[in-house]
Design an enzyme around this catalytic site. Structure first.
Site, mmCIF file in Angstrom:
data_model
loop_
_atom_site.group_PDB
_atom_site.id
_atom_site.type_symbol
_atom_site.label_atom_id
_atom_site.label_comp_id
_atom_site.label_asym_id
_atom_site.label_seq_id
_atom_site.Cartn_x
_atom_site.Cartn_y
_atom_site.Cartn_z
ATOM 1 N N ASP A 184 -40.069 89.712 -88.530
ATOM 2 C CA ASP A 184 -41.595 89.379 -88.367
ATOM 3 C C ASP A 184 -41.918 88.984 -89.999
ATOM 4 O O ASP A 184 -41.182 89.420 -90.968
ATOM 5 C CB ASP A 184 -42.244 90.904 -88.156
ATOM 6 C CG ASP A 184 -43.745 90.868 -88.298
ATOM 7 O OD1 ASP A 184 -44.103 89.992 -87.899
ATOM 8 O OD2 ASP A 184 -43.900 91.795 -89.067
ATOM 9 N N THR A 203 -45.410 89.395 -91.676
ATOM 10 C CA THR A 203 -46.382 90.445 -92.445
ATOM 11 C C THR A 203 -45.837 91.851 -92.186
ATOM 12 O O THR A 203 -45.635 92.481 -91.298
ATOM 13 C CB THR A 203 -47.851 90.149 -91.722
ATOM 14 O OG1 THR A 203 -48.087 88.950 -91.925
ATOM 15 C CG2 THR A 203 -48.739 91.367 -92.733
ATOM 16 N N ASP A 213 -41.751 96.178 -88.317
ATOM 17 C CA ASP A 213 -42.215 97.408 -88.906
ATOM 18 C C ASP A 213 -42.225 98.559 -88.116
ATOM 19 O O ASP A 213 -42.493 99.725 -88.290
ATOM 20 C CB ASP A 213 -43.740 97.166 -89.288
ATOM 21 C CG ASP A 213 -44.592 96.963 -88.118
ATOM 22 O OD1 ASP A 213 -44.245 97.385 -87.183
ATOM 23 O OD2 ASP A 213 -45.873 96.407 -88.397
#
Length: 607
Positions: free
Chosen positions: A303, A305, A497
């Site tokens: 990913d 961000t 995340d």
């Protein structure tokens, strides 16, 4: 050493002593038979239970059969000595395996059992079990923090290595989060309790690591399958040898070297050691299955961000469009206008001015304009900071800056266009080096999946050396992209995340969550959780996984294959007998154990 262990030691000593007395002619054969029965009882019990419940024929059955064949074949002393030596080998193997499991806690650390509780009447020492959420505890220099919580008074430096694997202490002040099991190196902290006992991050880490052993790696399952079909083949082989040689002594010797014992030891001990080593480095691997898969991964998906970038806007360029201003003056005036704004872009401008050591004055007037920017008076000058629409609406003539990879912040002073401050999401420190390390370890493709626009994604990919970019994706699109890679025959690891990327993490062969420290969702969402936002930990996790897989291969090839083939050959040629075979049999056990536990100490880059 438990009570059961001491009973086992006594059983081995008694059986060995009686075998020695019989060999010297001091006791009758009936006493030796009783001693053999006492020695065989736990082996028979374990072997039968494994056979019934797990449909597994293990070392215990082999030793029992070998001993009985020896006794009834006239090799009574050899059978007794064989059994004693095998019992010793099994005892050492079990004891060392237990110690390897116990080393998990000792490697990570421990939580104190008492705490210094602050009350209205002063301070008193209480057991951890008596604390409640909301209680304030005092932790002094050199002491371990007993709870998860937040600092309400004091300042200090905390070594968080037991949680994050980072050796550099972190400074802690008011409202800073702290974890149980970490150590206050300097200063003293008053901590308000938020989580206790099994709810602490430390306890969850211990539980995850200890439970990881239950997730058997594919190579371990393969070893169990090989052992299952090997056993009938072995018995057929022994029957054929007996009909050819009619030599019970040779059969007993062959029984020792055809036992699948080391197949069972070759993998689990490696996985325990590797998982413990990773935990010490702030990497939580939830089972051997994920350890082996990570070693075989050939595509890494990231990913953008919050993973490759820090999700923190940062000034990357200041472009002056008027000769009346230099970069520092433009940045100083813009920061003064923005200093009262809570917008992330305004904060980035102020932080950039502070980093340069510029004196940023307070604005005399300030107005936040929703969706546009700010209007302020700084040192008697009218300053506009925001998007192009704000300046145009205020009558400022300008050529709007367009940059798909960066966000332009336009600045006007006293009605004149002064310049543009370009802001972009900051890359994580060491990101390029970490990705290069992954490629050097055998990862063929690195792919970035993001919901951001294509121009921004391409700019980040170009800076980091990423092979493939897929932008403007919804969560379901990321899952589809991973499924497509898997359909092409790739083993895929997804790094995110741990919360927003949960569907993609679940779909990948291995899901890796960034920054699991203190985040229950991150610990549970992925197969591997990194306790810090350090991308270098991913390369370290892969290095540990690859070293562990190589160690398993070494155990199977050398500890099981080579030693057993040589032993069987020596037995068929008549070079060794049952007693020599039993002594030699200790070799593979010791070799496999030493080769496995060295993972706790051997040098591994990044770990």
């Amino acid at each position: 050493m438990t009570r059961e262990r001491w009973i086992e030691v006594a059983r081995i000593l008694v059986t060995g002593l009686i075998a020695l007395l019989f060999w010297q002619g001091l006791v009758p054969v009936e006493v030796l038979w009783v001693a053999i029965a006492i020695g065989l009882y736990p082996l028979v019990k374990t072997g039968v239970l494994d056979l019934i419940h797990e449909r597994k024929v293990g070392t215990e059955i082999f030793v029992t059969v070998a001993t009985l064949v020896a006794v009834f074949g006239g090799e009574t002393v050899a059978g007794a000595v064989l059994m004693v030596i095998i019992l010793i080998a099994e005892f050492i193997a079990e004891l060392n395996t237990d110690r390897a499991r116990a080393s998990i806690k000792s490697l990570i650390g421990s939580v104190p059992q008492v705490a210094l509780l602050r009350t209205e009447g002063g301070e008193r020492s209480v057991p951890i079990g008596e604390l409640k959420v909301g209680d304030v505890v005092l932790v002094r220099p050199g002491e371990k923090i007993p709870v998860d919580g937040r600092v309400v008074a004091g300042q200090g430096s905390v070594n968080e290595a037991p949680i994050t694997g980072e050796s550099v202490p972190k400074d802690k002040g008011i409202d800073a989060q702290v974890f149980a099991g970490t150590v206050v190196d300097a200063g003293a902290l008053d901590i308000r309790t938020e989580r206790l006992g099994t709810d602490t991050t430390f306890s969850r880490i211990i539980a995850l690591v200890e439970n990881a052993e239950a997730q058997a790696a594919p190579v371990q399952k393969l070893a169990d399958k090989v052992a299952a079909w090997l056993i009938p083949v072995v018995f057929v082989f022994l029957i054929v040898v007996y009909f050819i040689t009619r030599d019970v002594r040779t059969i007993v010797t062959l029984l020792i070297f055809t036992s699948p014992a080391e197949l069972g030891l070759a993998t689990p001990l490696v996985m325990i050691a590797a998982i413990a080593r990773a935990a010490r480095s702030g990497i939580l691997i939830k089972g051997g299955i994920y350890l082996e898969t990570l070693a075989k991964v050939d595509v890494m998906v990231f990913d953008k961000t919050g993973t490759l970038t820090a999700n923190r806007p940062e000034v990357v360029e200041v472009s002056c469009r008027s000769n009346a201003f230099d970069e520092n003056t433009l940045l100083r005036l813009a920061a003064a206008a923005d200093r009262r704004s809570a917008h992330p872009l305004a904060k980035a401008v102020v932080e950039a001015a502070n980093r340069k050591g510029l004196a940023v004055p307070e604005p005399e007037s300030f107005e936040q304009l929703q969706g546009r920017g700010v209007r302020a008076t700084v040192e008697g000058r009218a300053v506009l900071v925001g998007n192009a629409a704000l300046l145009r609406e205020s009558g400022v003539s300008l050529d709007a800056a367009e940059d798909g990879a960066r966000t332009p912040v336009h600045v006007a002073v006293d009605g004149q266009f002064a310049g543009v401050i370009f802001i972009a999401d900051a890359l994580r420190p060491g990101a390029r080096e970490a990705l290069a390390e992954l490629k050097a370890s055998g990862v063929k493709r690195i792919v970035m999946l993001t919901g951001d626009n294509a121009a921004t994604a391409q700019a980040v990919a170009a800076e980091l050396g990423i092979d493939e970019v897929r932008a403007e994706l919804m969560p379901e699109d990321k899952v589809a992209a991973i499924a497509e890679l898997q359909a092409q025959g790739h083993r895929v690891a997804m790094v995110g995340d741990g919360v927003n990327d949960a569907p993609a993490l679940a779909k990948a062969d291995v899901g890796i969550a960034m920054g699991g420290g203190g985040t229950q969702a991150a610990l549970e969402a992925a197969d591997i959780a990194l306790m810090t936002d350090d991308l270098a930990k991913i390369a370290a996790a892969r290095a540990i996984a690859r070293r562990a897989y190589r160690t398993v291969q070494e155990n199977l090839f050398v500890g099981v294959g080579v030693v057993h083939v040589l032993g069987i050959t020596a037995a068929l040629l008549g070079w060794i007998g049952p007693i020599q075979a039993a002594i030699i049999h200790l070799g593979p056990d010791v070799l496999v154990f030493v080769n496995s536990v060295k993972l706790l100490k051997v040098r591994i880059k990044g770990a």
